[in-house]
Design a protein around this motif. Structure first.
Motif, PDB file in Angstrom:
ATOM      1  N   GLN A 122      -8.949  -1.588   6.984  1.00  0.00           N
ATOM      2  CA  GLN A 122     -10.341  -0.892   7.301  1.00  0.00           C
ATOM      3  C   GLN A 122     -11.253  -1.659   8.046  1.00  0.00           C
ATOM      4  OE1 GLN A 122     -10.909  -0.728   2.809  1.00  0.00           O
ATOM      5  NE2 GLN A 122     -10.674   1.401   2.803  1.00  0.00           N
ATOM      6  N   VAL A 123     -11.354  -2.780   7.972  1.00  0.00           N
ATOM      7  CA  VAL A 123     -12.445  -3.647   8.923  1.00  0.00           C
ATOM      8  C   VAL A 123     -12.087  -3.814  10.245  1.00  0.00           C
ATOM      9  CG1 VAL A 123     -13.605  -5.630   8.896  1.00  0.00           C
ATOM     10  CG2 VAL A 123     -13.267  -4.657   6.629  1.00  0.00           C
ATOM     11  N   TYR A 124     -10.770  -4.191  10.539  1.00  0.00           N
ATOM     12  CA  TYR A 124     -10.364  -4.576  11.668  1.00  0.00           C
ATOM     13  C   TYR A 124      -9.400  -3.770  12.289  1.00  0.00           C
ATOM     14  CZ  TYR A 124     -12.236  -9.275  10.354  1.00  0.00           C
ATOM     15  OH  TYR A 124     -13.074 -10.043   9.764  1.00  0.00           O
ATOM     16  N   GLY A 125      -9.030  -2.460  11.674  1.00  0.00           N
ATOM     17  CA  GLY A 125      -7.988  -1.571  12.428  1.00  0.00           C
ATOM     18  C   GLY A 125      -8.471  -0.923  13.477  1.00  0.00           C
ATOM     19  N   MET A 126      -9.659  -0.523  13.512  1.00  0.00           N
ATOM     20  CA  MET A 126      -9.991  -0.160  14.833  1.00  0.00           C
ATOM     21  C   MET A 126     -10.188  -0.939  15.885  1.00  0.00           C
ATOM     22  SD  MET A 126      -9.952   3.272  14.575  1.00  0.00           S
ATOM     23  CE  MET A 126     -10.559   3.843  16.336  1.00  0.00           C
ATOM     24  N   PRO A 127     -10.577  -1.916  15.926  1.00  0.00           N
ATOM     25  CA  PRO A 127     -11.057  -3.123  16.684  1.00  0.00           C
ATOM     26  C   PRO A 127      -9.592  -3.503  17.321  1.00  0.00           C
ATOM     27  CG  PRO A 127     -12.402  -3.734  15.022  1.00  0.00           C
ATOM     28  CD  PRO A 127     -11.531  -2.652  14.503  1.00  0.00           C
ATOM     29  N   ILE A 128      -8.555  -3.650  16.203  1.00  0.00           N
ATOM     30  CA  ILE A 128      -7.024  -3.938  16.760  1.00  0.00           C
ATOM     31  C   ILE A 128      -6.747  -3.086  17.564  1.00  0.00           C
ATOM     32  CG2 ILE A 128      -4.938  -4.449  15.845  1.00  0.00           C
ATOM     33  CD1 ILE A 128      -5.936  -5.705  13.530  1.00  0.00           C
ATOM     34  N   THR A 181      -3.827  -1.498  -5.711  1.00  0.00           N
ATOM     35  CA  THR A 181      -4.667  -1.907  -6.593  1.00  0.00           C
ATOM     36  C   THR A 181      -4.390  -3.398  -6.667  1.00  0.00           C
ATOM     37  OG1 THR A 181      -3.359  -1.439  -8.189  1.00  0.00           O
ATOM     38  CG2 THR A 181      -5.211   0.009  -7.836  1.00  0.00           C
ATOM     39  N   ASP A 182      -3.133  -4.042  -6.358  1.00  0.00           N
ATOM     40  CA  ASP A 182      -2.721  -5.236  -6.329  1.00  0.00           C
ATOM     41  C   ASP A 182      -3.855  -5.985  -5.627  1.00  0.00           C
ATOM     42  OD1 ASP A 182      -0.578  -7.710  -7.220  1.00  0.00           O
ATOM     43  OD2 ASP A 182      -1.185  -7.703  -4.844  1.00  0.00           O
ATOM     44  N   PRO A 183      -4.268  -7.270  -5.878  1.00  0.00           N
ATOM     45  CA  PRO A 183      -5.397  -7.707  -5.207  1.00  0.00           C
ATOM     46  C   PRO A 183      -4.850  -8.291  -3.579  1.00  0.00           C
ATOM     47  CG  PRO A 183      -5.877  -8.538  -7.353  1.00  0.00           C
ATOM     48  CD  PRO A 183      -4.687  -7.579  -7.263  1.00  0.00           C
ATOM     49  N   LEU A 184      -3.738  -8.931  -3.713  1.00  0.00           N
ATOM     50  CA  LEU A 184      -3.119  -9.315  -2.429  1.00  0.00           C
ATOM     51  C   LEU A 184      -2.751  -8.219  -1.652  1.00  0.00           C
ATOM     52  CD1 LEU A 184      -1.243 -12.448  -1.838  1.00  0.00           C
ATOM     53  CD2 LEU A 184      -0.519 -10.514  -0.806  1.00  0.00           C
ATOM     54  N   ILE A 185      -2.037  -7.291  -2.000  1.00  0.00           N
ATOM     55  CA  ILE A 185      -1.630  -5.933  -1.236  1.00  0.00           C
ATOM     56  C   ILE A 185      -3.109  -5.154  -0.761  1.00  0.00           C
ATOM     57  CG2 ILE A 185      -0.550  -3.796  -1.098  1.00  0.00           C
ATOM     58  CD1 ILE A 185       1.435  -5.370  -3.127  1.00  0.00           C
ATOM     59  N   TYR A 186      -4.021  -5.126  -1.665  1.00  0.00           N
ATOM     60  CA  TYR A 186      -5.257  -4.465  -1.154  1.00  0.00           C
ATOM     61  C   TYR A 186      -6.068  -5.154  -0.139  1.00  0.00           C
ATOM     62  CZ  TYR A 186      -9.808  -2.635  -1.169  1.00  0.00           C
ATOM     63  OH  TYR A 186     -11.028  -1.962  -0.664  1.00  0.00           O
ATOM     64  N   ARG A 187      -5.884  -6.473  -0.043  1.00  0.00           N
ATOM     65  CA  ARG A 187      -6.535  -7.458   1.185  1.00  0.00           C
ATOM     66  C   ARG A 187      -6.094  -6.742   2.441  1.00  0.00           C
ATOM     67  NH1 ARG A 187      -9.902  -7.076  -1.758  1.00  0.00           N
ATOM     68  NH2 ARG A 187     -10.655  -8.639  -3.172  1.00  0.00           N
ATOM     69  N   PHE A 188      -4.977  -6.584   2.544  1.00  0.00           N
ATOM     70  CA  PHE A 188      -4.079  -6.245   3.826  1.00  0.00           C
ATOM     71  C   PHE A 188      -4.733  -4.521   4.082  1.00  0.00           C
ATOM     72  CE2 PHE A 188      -1.195  -9.468   2.770  1.00  0.00           C
ATOM     73  CZ  PHE A 188      -1.200 -10.020   4.113  1.00  0.00           C
ATOM     74  N   TYR A 189      -4.878  -4.058   3.027  1.00  0.00           N
ATOM     75  CA  TYR A 189      -5.352  -2.509   3.147  1.00  0.00           C
ATOM     76  C   TYR A 189      -6.791  -2.525   3.842  1.00  0.00           C
ATOM     77  CZ  TYR A 189      -6.668   2.179   1.824  1.00  0.00           C
ATOM     78  OH  TYR A 189      -7.389   3.463   1.904  1.00  0.00           O
ATOM     79  N   GLU A 190      -7.807  -3.786   3.231  1.00  0.00           N
ATOM     80  CA  GLU A 190      -9.072  -3.896   3.441  1.00  0.00           C
ATOM     81  C   GLU A 190      -9.033  -4.611   4.714  1.00  0.00           C
ATOM     82  OE1 GLU A 190     -12.714  -6.163   1.468  1.00  0.00           O
ATOM     83  OE2 GLU A 190     -10.837  -7.296   1.528  1.00  0.00           O
ATOM     84  N   ILE A 191      -8.122  -5.331   5.274  1.00  0.00           N
ATOM     85  CA  ILE A 191      -7.982  -5.770   6.702  1.00  0.00           C
ATOM     86  C   ILE A 191      -7.998  -4.650   7.632  1.00  0.00           C
ATOM     87  CG2 ILE A 191      -6.681  -7.031   8.377  1.00  0.00           C
ATOM     88  CD1 ILE A 191      -6.282  -9.061   5.879  1.00  0.00           C
TER      89      ILE A 191
END
Length: 148
Positions: free
Chosen positions: A95-101, A83-93
C-alpha cells in the motif's frame, strides 16, 4: 474473516513440529528452497511425485498423501485484507511502497511486470545489535507488455 488452512497443511505442520525439524531441514532433505517447500505445504504450489515423496518421508507421513501434494492448488489468500499481523505488514508495504516500486521498475525496465511464476523468494536473518532484521529477497523475471 481468517484464512482457511487446508487439512493436509495442518497434518504436515503437526508432523513437522512433532519431529522438531525446520523448513531449512526439509530443504536439505528435498533439495529445494525452504520457502518453496513451505509453499507446497501451505498448498500454494505443487510438488513433483519425487519431491512430495521426499517431504512425506522426512515427516514420517504416509506416501498415500503424494497425490494431494502433486495436485494443482487454488492459489492466494482470498479476497479479504489479511488480518495476521506479519502477513498484513506485507500488504501494508505494498500500500505504501507499491506505486513507488512500480515506477522504479518501469523506469529501469519499461512497461511490464515482474513475474510471480518465474520467481524466487528468500528469507534471511540479518543480525543487528539494534535488533535482528528480516531480509526478504524477491527475484522475478521481467515480462514486458506485448505490443500487437
Amino acid at each position: 474473516m481468517s484464512v482457511e488452512i487446508p487439512e493436509i497443511t495442518k497434518k504436515l505442520l503437526a508432523a513437522k513440529q512433532a519431529k522438531g525439524i525446520s523448513f531449512a531441514d526439509l530443504e536439505k532433505a528435498v533439495g529445494r528452497d525452504e520457502v518453496w517447500i513451505a509453499t507446497v505445504i501451505y498448498r500454494q504450489a505443487s510438488a513433483s511425485e519425487d519431491e512430495a515423496s521426499k517431504i512425506l518421508h522426512a515427516l514420517n507421513l504416509s506416501q498415500d498423501l503424494v497425490p494431494e501434494l502433486t495436485a494443482c492448488p487454488a492459489k492466494g489468500l482470498g479476497p479479504v485484507v489479511p488480518t495476521d499481523p506479519l502477513i498484513y505488514r506485507f500488504y501494508e508495504i505494498m500500500q505504501v511502497y507499491g506505486m513507488p516500486i512500480k515506477e522504479v521498475i518501469h523506469e529501469k525496465f519499461g512497461d511490464g511486470i515482474m513475474s510471480a511464476i518465474d520467481f524466487t523468494l528468500e528469507v534471511e536473518k540479518e543480525e543487528d545489535p539494534k535488533g535482528d532484521r528480516v531480509k526478504v529477497i524477491m527475484n522475478g523475471k521481467f515480462l514486458p507488455y506485448k505490443k500487437w
